[in-house]
Design an enzyme around this catalytic site. Structure first.
Site, short mmCIF file in Angstrom:
data_model
loop_
_atom_site.label_atom_id
_atom_site.label_comp_id
_atom_site.label_asym_id
_atom_site.label_seq_id
_atom_site.Cartn_x
_atom_site.Cartn_y
_atom_site.Cartn_z
N ASP A 115 0.85 -1.19 0.00
CA ASP A 115 0.00 0.00 0.00
C ASP A 115 0.88 1.24 0.00
O ASP A 115 2.10 1.15 0.21
CB ASP A 115 -0.89 -0.04 1.25
CG ASP A 115 -1.96 1.04 1.22
OD1 ASP A 115 -2.33 1.47 0.11
OD2 ASP A 115 -2.40 1.45 2.31
N GLU A 132 2.66 4.77 -4.09
CA GLU A 132 2.70 5.70 -5.26
C GLU A 132 4.06 6.36 -5.40
O GLU A 132 4.43 6.67 -6.55
CB GLU A 132 1.59 6.76 -5.10
CG GLU A 132 0.20 6.21 -5.24
CD GLU A 132 -0.22 5.32 -4.07
OE1 GLU A 132 0.22 5.59 -2.94
OE2 GLU A 132 -0.97 4.37 -4.31
N ASP A 138 -9.02 4.11 -2.11
CA ASP A 138 -9.90 4.60 -1.04
C ASP A 138 -11.18 5.22 -1.60
O ASP A 138 -11.33 6.45 -1.67
CB ASP A 138 -9.14 5.60 -0.17
CG ASP A 138 -7.99 4.93 0.56
OD1 ASP A 138 -7.98 3.69 0.64
OD2 ASP A 138 -7.11 5.66 1.04
#
Ligand code: GLC
Length: 827
Positions: free
Chosen positions: A430, A433, A508
């Site tokens: 997670d 990015e 999300d």
């Protein structure tokens, strides 16, 4: 985010006439009088590569996306591709030596490369080019063509390409974008972003998959811009009926794929960028997750509740709360004192454990990962040599440079040890990015330096590949730990090619009806973009769904390739039992249906691994010749034969469903529906409209609470009687459910056809694996209720019985031919 892309820069330089041409053996290199260059090569599989450069200073060829090892698997594949309604034409059967046109034909004003499926022409004037289908139809044509402008902010150049488009041209792909499926009249950028609470028009999101499919007059082609640096795609928002592509960098590296169908294009794109390997079968069950499961007792309690309530579940997730102060590769000693015992306790319920790993390493001198990273100089540094630190969950963190092979090897090694020590079954990457909190850019500064596997560059260039390289290192760590098992990795960020390493989800989202519809589009779009193992946070991550929304989301998600309930626990509970007994019953039933479909899903995943056919497809991919399909966003196909029309509107108890060409049955019912029609279908809260193609055979297992719960002695085969002449092939792929690349398998092919007296089902089998089941229960739908005919299995009569809407017979697993003769009275 730093994509500065006015659709056309006024200071752009355009190529002029070609002054020199040089054939290098595999590519044609053109140089214009003003020094601009274009390199053109024809690759296997009806794929062309065009590299544009405004000067002569070519950088070494390097790509994270391109996967040299992907071949279409010949075994069974030539047949398997025919599963699809969009089967490739015979000359395109991937036999490993697909036709190419390596060297071009030259004429006074152009060069031409031809394959049986596409012709590429490049003119000697202005590097203009076009792509045509074999019937001469124009697929793609430069209008403003290539151009470059100095990048005054970053140095070097930006490159652009202007393409002519038509009014009715459609565009699909680009990964996880949440808006309309057809990208026309919109503009998108690629810069992986932690898009917490994103909306349907938020752009960019978490992933960079700079690949799209164009559809002109029912024929498809594909375009892939292989750039990890920021890119922008404008499908007519800036210039009507034109497409402008923009790259922040000194080169434009473009791939063009022939069709003719959208699925052919995806297959070619994944032939280039790699395919999702077959996951372990358990990864296809329900995954239950919540940001908030915070102790051994709590997760064991969740597992026990799943079992007490008889709800299928294959994996439980540990979000950041399992860690010691959110530090990766640690466990909180109070809440998870014996990680092995936690994993073991879940294993006793038949549940796998997946834990989160974020990239940031806490800047804490007592942390071993920190110490090792510092000692070996594995963390990202700014241009002037300082270590970069940014805030994430554990506080200030350094970021491993995953674009360095030694750093990946170190991470893989840590992963292998972490998994060996704890027994974890899978990992979830997670915030990769990478996300940084409390800064407006949400990530590392553009000037941070990266190794880029020996092609050093700035974060601007490495950013979009960072998450992919983390997923790669994680995948390789799991593989090193257990070479005979299939790694399971989930990643949020991605770049083209990440499908080789990880499954993904859409980040999300919010518990709203709008997001439910968006999740449906996003998963279709990810599949069209080569990342088929995809799903959404079922129920919504932010805020809490009401019972109706939760149930409708389970109905959608249980047909998605990746099926996970996940939410932020701060907003309330989202377990299947959180919405009352009635909802729980319905949720259980949908999950049970998914479990019965395991062999069907598994075969679709196998197909995807073999030749790149996505598991989920929008209707446009099923029948691009039918204009009605071009704008349908709700119905989707899962596997080759099942069509789902989910309900995504609050209060709706009817659903409009467009059925594409052919004949379709409603799920487990007898009445056929003609395709190319829209129907209003009853959709009471507890049901989701599902259709099956006439002629299909759908392999099913009994209900299980988890994969391998039962030894399966009988395979169920749902047969939907054909309505047209011709044979429909269906497949069942079986193996041990896990195992290395050479694990034995069994492939069953079922050919179903009408016969003069009724219908006929032929089975052939290949492979050396022996499945547990020794019998097949054939259930056929579409016969008269008063059926009174004869059933022959390999010439011997068997007596059918009635089961709900179906007729059924049990036959040995090795049967070759089942014939059903209707009696004359029944006709
Ligand atoms: C991010 C993830 C989310 C996770 C949370 C805490 O927001 O997208 O899935 O639960 O971080 O780790």
């Amino acid at each position: 985010m730093i994509v500065h892309t006015a659709p056309t820069r006024t200071d752009a330089l355009f190529p002029d006439r070609v002054a020199h041409a040089q054939w290098t053996g595999s590519a044609l290199l053109l140089e214009c009088a003003n020094g601009m260059q274009l390199r053109i090569s024809a690759l296997p599989n009806h794929t062309f590569r065009l590299q544009f450069r405004p000067d002569r200073h070519w950088a070494p060829d390097f790509s994270y996306a391109v996967d040299g090892s992907t071949e279409d698997q010949p075994a069974a594949n030539a047949d398997a591709v025919r599963i699809s309604a969009n089967a490739a034409p015979a000359e395109d059967q991937p036999t490993g030596a697909a036709p190419t046109a390596e060297s071009p034909a030259e004429s006074p004003d152009r060069w031409t490369w031809s394959t049986p499926l596409a012709t590429l022409t490049v003119w000697k004037e202005a590097l203009a080019f076009e792509l045509r289908s074999p019937d001469g139809a124009l697929m793609l044509q430069s209008d403003r063509g290539f151009r470059a402008a100095p990048d005054l902010e970053n140095g070097g150049h930006t490159c652009e390409l202007g393409l002519a488009s038509t009014k009715n041209e459609r565009f699909y792909g680009l990964g996880d974008k949440a808006g309309r499926l057809n990208l026309k009249d919109q503009r998108f950028v690629h810069w992986n972003t932690d898009a917490f609470r994103y909306q349907v028009d938020t752009d960019p999101l978490y992933k960079t998959l700079p690949f799209y499919i164009g559809l002109r007059d029912g024929q498809a082609y594909g375009v892939f811009l292989d750039h990890t640096a920021p890119t922008a795609f404008d499908f007519g928002a800036g210039r009507p009926d034109a497409v402008d592509l923009h790259v922040e960098g000194d080169e434009m590296n473009l791939y063009l794929f022939a069709g003719p169908g959208p699925v052919d294009v995806v297959r070619r794109y994944t032939r280039l960028t790699g395919r999702t390997p077959l996951p372990p079968m358990w990864a296809l069950g329900l995954h239950q997750s919540k940001w908030g499961y915070a102790s051994h007792e709590e997760v064991v309690g969740i597992a026990a509740t799943f079992r007490a309530l008889q709800i299928p579940c294959d994996a439980l997730y540990l979000d950041i709360d399992y860690m010691d102060r959110y530090r990766v590769f640690t466990w909180d000693s109070q809440r998870f004192p014996q990680p092995r015992q936690t994993v073991q306790a879940l294993a006793e319920f038949g549940i796998k454990t997946v834990a989160i790993l974020d990239p940031g390493i806490a800047v804490q001198p007592d942390d071993p990962a920190y110490q090792e990273g510092i000692e070996r100089d594995y963390f990202c540094r700014t241009a002037d040599g300082s270590l970069f630190a940014g805030r994430v969950w554990p506080g200030m963190c350094h970021f491993p440079d995953f674009t360095h092979p030694d750093v990946r090897a170190w991470w893989s090694n840590r992963v292998a040890r972490f998994v060996a020590d704890s027994g974890l079954d899978g990992l979830w990457n997670d915030m990769n990015e990478p996300a940084v909190m409390d800064v407006p850019t949400k990530t590392l500064p553009a000037g941070v330096r990266h190794h880029l596997d020996g092609h050093p560059g700035s974060h601007r260039k490495a950013h979009n590949a960072y998450g992919m390289q983390m997923a790669r290192a994680t995948f390789e760590g799991l593989q090193a730990h257990a070479p005979q098992k299939r790694p399971f990795v989930l990643t949020r960020a991605a770049y083209s090619g990440t499908q080789r390493y990880a499954s993904t989800w859409t980040g999300d989202n919010t518990a709203s009806w709008e997001h439910l519809a968006a999740a449906n589009r996003q998963v279709q779009r990810l599949n069209l973009s080569g990342m088929g193992f995809a799903g959404s946070d079922i129920g919504g991550f932010i805020e809490q769904p009401d019972a109706e929304l939760f149930l409708r989301w389970v109905q959608l998600g249980s047909f998605h390739p990746y099926c996970r309930i996940h939410s932020s626990g701060h907003h309330g509970d989202q377990e299947p039992w959180s919405f009352g007994a009635d909802i729980l019953d319905h949720v259980r039933r949908h999950l049970e249906t998914r479990m019965t479909l395991l062999p069907y899903f598994y075969t679709a995943f196998w197909q995807q691994a073999q030749d790149g056919t996505p598991v989920v497809l929008p209707l446009v991919a099923e029948d691009p010749s039918d204009v009605q399909t071009h704008h349908r966003e709700n119905e989707f196909r899962v596997g080759p034969h099942v069509l789902v029309a989910p309900v995504v509107t609050q209060g709706a108890r009817q659903q409009r469903a467009y059925l594409p060409s052919g004949t379709w049955y409603q799920w487990e019912e007898n009445h056929p529906f003609a395709g190319r029609e829209e129907y209003g279908v009853d959709a009471p809260l507890e049901s989701v409209p599902v259709f099956v193609r006439a002629g299909a055979c759908i392999p099913r297992y009994p209900v299980q609470l988890h994969v391998h719960e039962k030894s399966i002695d009988c395979l169920r085969l749902d047969v939907y009687l054909p309505h047209h002449d011709g044979t429909v092939s269906s497949f069942g792929y079986f193996d041990a459910g896990d195992g290395g690349p050479d694990a034995p398998f069994a492939l069953h092919r079922w050919n179903l056809a009408k016969s003069p007296q009724g219908w006929s089902l032929r089975q052939d089998r290949s492979g050396s694996y022996t499945p547990d089941f020794t019998q097949v229960e054939i259930r056929w739908y579409g016969a008269d209720a008063g059926f009174a005919g004869t059933v022959l299995c390999d010439g011997e009569q068997v007596v059918p019985s009635r089961h709900a809407a179906a007729w059924t017979v049990r036959v040995p697993v090795g049967f070759q031919h089942v014939e059903v003769h209707r009696s004359s009275e029944a006709e």
